[in-house]
Write a protein that holds these residues in place. Structure first.
Motif, short mmCIF file in Angstrom:
data_model
loop_
_atom_site.label_atom_id
_atom_site.label_comp_id
_atom_site.label_asym_id
_atom_site.label_seq_id
_atom_site.Cartn_x
_atom_site.Cartn_y
_atom_site.Cartn_z
N LEU A 1 0.83 -1.15 0.08
CA LEU A 1 -0.06 -0.10 -0.08
C LEU A 1 1.02 1.28 -0.16
CD1 LEU A 1 -2.77 1.17 0.14
CD2 LEU A 1 -2.63 1.18 2.69
N MET A 2 1.78 1.24 0.69
CA MET A 2 2.68 2.26 0.78
C MET A 2 3.70 2.59 -0.56
SD MET A 2 6.00 2.95 3.57
CE MET A 2 4.76 2.82 4.88
N GLU A 3 4.05 1.29 -0.90
CA GLU A 3 4.52 1.72 -2.39
C GLU A 3 3.66 2.16 -3.33
OE1 GLU A 3 7.92 1.37 -3.26
OE2 GLU A 3 8.30 1.22 -1.21
N LEU A 4 2.55 1.64 -3.40
CA LEU A 4 1.48 2.30 -4.48
C LEU A 4 1.31 3.54 -4.31
CD1 LEU A 4 -0.43 1.58 -6.66
CD2 LEU A 4 -2.15 1.13 -4.98
N ASN A 5 1.15 3.93 -2.70
CA ASN A 5 0.79 5.56 -2.80
C ASN A 5 1.98 6.33 -3.24
OD1 ASN A 5 -1.52 4.93 -1.69
ND2 ASN A 5 -0.76 4.95 0.57
N ARG A 6 3.20 5.67 -2.82
CA ARG A 6 4.58 6.58 -3.37
C ARG A 6 4.35 6.77 -4.97
NH1 ARG A 6 8.91 3.41 0.22
NH2 ARG A 6 8.64 4.48 2.22
N LEU A 7 4.04 5.91 -5.54
CA LEU A 7 3.83 5.68 -7.18
C LEU A 7 2.98 6.89 -7.50
CD1 LEU A 7 3.97 2.24 -8.37
CD2 LEU A 7 5.40 3.75 -8.94
N VAL A 8 1.67 6.98 -6.89
CA VAL A 8 0.64 7.53 -7.34
C VAL A 8 0.40 9.14 -6.91
CG1 VAL A 8 -2.09 7.67 -7.61
CG2 VAL A 8 -0.84 5.35 -7.60
N HIS A 9 0.91 9.35 -5.43
CA HIS A 9 0.30 10.54 -4.94
C HIS A 9 0.93 11.89 -5.47
CE1 HIS A 9 -1.02 8.48 -0.96
NE2 HIS A 9 -2.13 8.56 -1.69
N PRO A 10 2.37 11.86 -5.83
CA PRO A 10 2.96 13.06 -6.63
C PRO A 10 2.20 13.30 -7.65
CG PRO A 10 4.91 11.13 -5.62
CD PRO A 10 3.38 10.57 -5.79
N ALA A 11 1.88 12.35 -8.45
CA ALA A 11 1.29 12.73 -9.98
C ALA A 11 -0.09 13.38 -9.59
CB ALA A 11 1.06 11.49 -10.62
N VAL A 12 -0.90 12.91 -8.39
CA VAL A 12 -2.10 13.42 -8.10
C VAL A 12 -2.03 14.74 -7.50
CG1 VAL A 12 -4.29 13.30 -6.55
CG2 VAL A 12 -3.08 11.28 -7.83
N TYR A 13 -0.83 14.99 -6.93
CA TYR A 13 -0.70 16.19 -6.26
C TYR A 13 -0.36 17.44 -7.25
CZ TYR A 13 1.12 20.17 -3.72
OH TYR A 13 1.52 21.32 -2.83
N GLU A 14 0.39 16.79 -8.27
CA GLU A 14 0.68 17.81 -9.50
C GLU A 14 -0.55 18.23 -10.34
OE1 GLU A 14 2.54 20.21 -12.17
OE2 GLU A 14 3.39 19.37 -10.22
N ALA A 15 -1.47 17.26 -10.45
CA ALA A 15 -2.74 17.30 -11.17
C ALA A 15 -3.77 18.23 -10.08
CB ALA A 15 -3.57 16.09 -11.36
N PHE A 16 -3.59 18.21 -8.93
CA PHE A 16 -4.19 19.23 -8.16
C PHE A 16 -3.63 20.59 -8.30
CE2 PHE A 16 -4.85 21.26 -3.89
CZ PHE A 16 -6.07 21.44 -3.97
N HIS A 17 -2.42 20.94 -8.23
CA HIS A 17 -1.74 22.13 -8.39
C HIS A 17 -2.05 22.80 -9.76
CE1 HIS A 17 1.47 25.19 -8.38
NE2 HIS A 17 1.74 24.78 -9.56
N GLU A 18 -2.33 21.89 -10.93
CA GLU A 18 -2.66 22.49 -12.18
C GLU A 18 -4.23 22.95 -12.03
OE1 GLU A 18 -1.95 19.37 -14.66
OE2 GLU A 18 0.28 19.39 -14.56
N ALA A 19 -4.82 22.13 -11.07
CA ALA A 19 -6.31 22.40 -10.82
C ALA A 19 -6.66 23.96 -10.22
CB ALA A 19 -7.11 21.35 -10.31
N VAL A 20 -5.54 23.95 -9.41
CA VAL A 20 -5.63 25.35 -8.56
C VAL A 20 -5.36 26.49 -9.39
CG1 VAL A 20 -4.40 26.66 -6.73
CG2 VAL A 20 -5.05 24.11 -6.25
N GLU A 21 -4.42 26.14 -10.07
CA GLU A 21 -3.77 27.33 -11.11
C GLU A 21 -5.02 27.62 -12.07
OE1 GLU A 21 -1.25 29.37 -10.86
OE2 GLU A 21 -1.31 28.35 -9.08
N GLU A 22 -5.64 26.63 -12.61
CA GLU A 22 -7.05 26.73 -13.55
C GLU A 22 -8.06 27.46 -12.95
OE1 GLU A 22 -9.06 26.99 -16.96
OE2 GLU A 22 -6.93 26.34 -16.67
N ALA A 23 -8.29 26.97 -11.68
CA ALA A 23 -9.32 27.72 -10.98
C ALA A 23 -9.10 29.34 -10.74
CB ALA A 23 -9.49 27.10 -9.45
N ARG A 24 -7.52 29.45 -10.42
CA ARG A 24 -7.20 30.93 -10.32
C ARG A 24 -7.39 31.74 -11.46
NH1 ARG A 24 -2.55 32.98 -7.24
NH2 ARG A 24 -1.75 30.86 -7.04
N ARG A 25 -7.08 31.16 -12.78
CA ARG A 25 -7.22 31.94 -13.95
C ARG A 25 -8.72 32.18 -14.28
NH1 ARG A 25 -2.96 28.39 -15.41
NH2 ARG A 25 -4.43 26.77 -16.21
N GLN A 26 -9.66 31.12 -13.71
CA GLN A 26 -11.08 31.40 -13.94
C GLN A 26 -11.68 32.42 -12.95
OE1 GLN A 26 -13.22 27.87 -14.51
NE2 GLN A 26 -11.45 26.85 -16.05
#
Length: 222
Positions: A91-116
């Protein structure tokens, strides 16, 4: 000089399996909040991101993926769940694989929300604290319900057998621990209409907090 757009007020919503957090987030979306579904994004990345796919195959075997229509990959999520919820290491290894990419996607969503010019962005995540990505959030909301009620809801929704749901519960933070770190708690022991009313109260609280937050820099995050 062009005025810099203020980022949205960031709200994290979490809760144990069967708590009703997804329903709360849908209600918030209906009320006008932008919504980032971290768990849905994670599922999509597990079938689209080459690095994540390679890592999952290494962890669970090449055959954990099957080819779907149009050449798309389909992940045997039931098999993965059965393995990770009985193996904290996997479970820890799976989270290490996925969480950074999800966080990057969230950061992009925040920037898009800012622009809008969006005022409130809600991040729904089952393991918000476990992912260690709460410092940038302005408010953390925890949806709570009795353990047996959550178990029944999860089984009725087809999220797994009783034993599988209990395993998932055991892998998540205890509800009491989530409540300790919450900035706002939504009880969900009654009907959907009662939950809607509770969410409307939450929404008013969010608007008040957003209005009083002159510098939304994550100071309210845990």
């Amino acid at each position: 000089m062009k005025k810099e757009l203020k980022r949205p007020f960031l709200v994290g919503v979490t809760g144990g399996i069967g708590s009703g957090k997804s329903t709360v987030c849908r209600f918030l979306s209906d009320l006008g909040c932008a919504l980032f579904e971290a768990d849905r994004v994670a599922r999509e990345l597990q079938c689209s991101d080459p690095g994540i796919i390679a890592g999952i195959r290494k962890l669970f075997g090449h055959e954990v993926y099957a080819e779907g229509s149009g050449g798309s990959l389909q992940l045997d999520r039931r098999r993965v769940a059965a393995e990770v919820f009985s193996s904290p290491e996997k479970l820890m290894e799976l989270n290490r694989l996925v969480h950074p990419a999800v966080y990057e996607a969230f950061h992009e969503a925040v920037e898009e929300a800012r622009r809008q010019g969006i005022e409130v962005l809600v991040k729904e995540a089952a393991i918000l604290f476990e992912a260690g990505r709460t410092a940038d959030l302005d408010l953390i909301v925890v949806v709570v319900a009795d353990r047996q009620l959550r178990l029944r809801r999860a089984v009725e929704k087809g999220l797994g057998s009783r034993e599988e749901v209990l395993e998932r519960m055991a892998s998540q933070w205890p509800q009491e621990k989530l409540v300790e770190k919450a900035g706002y708690v939504v009880p969900n022991e009654g009907t959907k209409e009662e939950l809607r009313r509770q969410t409307e109260k939450l929404y008013q609280f969010i608007l008040q907090e957003a209005a009083s937050c002159r510098d939304c820099s994550g100071k309210h995050g845990q």
